[in-house]
Design an enzyme around this catalytic site. Sequence first.
Site: not given
Length: 336
Positions: A144, A294
């Site tokens: 990251h 999701k």
Amino acid sequence: MGFTNYTEAKSEEEELVSEEWKQMILSLPKERGWRTSHLYEYQGFWCQIAKIQAIANFQKHFQSFYSDVVLASIPKSGTTWLKALAFAVTNRDRFSVTSDSHPLLTSNPHDLVPFFEYKLYANNQTPCFSNFFSFDQRRLFGTHIPYPSLADSIKTSNCRIVYICRNPFDCFVSTWHFLGPLTSLSLEEAFEMFCQGIIGYGPFWEHMLGYWKESLERPEKGLFLMYEELKEDPLFHLKRLAKFLKCPFSLEEERSGVVEKIKKLCSFQNLKELEVNKKGKSIMSFENEKLFRKGEVGDWVNCLSPQMVERLSKVIDEKLGGSSLKFNVLPSNMDK
């Protein structure tokens, strides 16, 4: 429960840092953290205290090979998915994508493609790479860390960097659902911090632009993938990824459905249902099952108020409007 987890996270982070590093870090600008007491501004981006030590060790010691592949992202932008796709693509000559023993069926993608800052250089350690992924012709790493703060050997070598970028609306909402149970912040407080750029490895716009500019200036070295485009046409972008990583699909592979099989193997639903991804912690402090919520595009409409949408839209326009980086999915193009 949120406050208890927040306190535990704070203690865990601080215990991992040497006294020498603590003194240096405490002199840095700081702001209230999301799941730890503070975020510190280090080399122009916001970071947790323990990760700063890991990043510094990585910058000092890591030596890149020309065949290395670095998969980069800001958190909650499709990182796990990209790792799975890249691993399956680059290892398909060793592991059949239809095999019942494929590593992705028994290992979390973050174990197969480890983070520099969360795994390899965490806990003040310097890894030995002599036997690193002996079954893999390419070394695959995840990070990251913003582009300017990558180890110099990565930026100067011919290794490949793949960056996945997600629209800031969904990026924030995914981050909130991921860190919400671990923070004492309210949704409104966390959102304002995000808009100010105070988020791990942020500001998000600086993170995105760093890799975006590199992909434009050195397209042979950097591939910039949009999460929304990958969701819309995964087969097309899987072929792009394979070609960029110098292992393009043959006509025979395309005819026999290998690309489609990799798509299925690495699909969100398939990975989410695997037993290995329902237990354990492949990333420090985070349960594997929390990595799969999701994976949708546009879920922000269920979480953000009209005022929030207007606020973040202005930030995006101000910070990214002067660049050629555009998102296909923006509030004006979606049903409210």
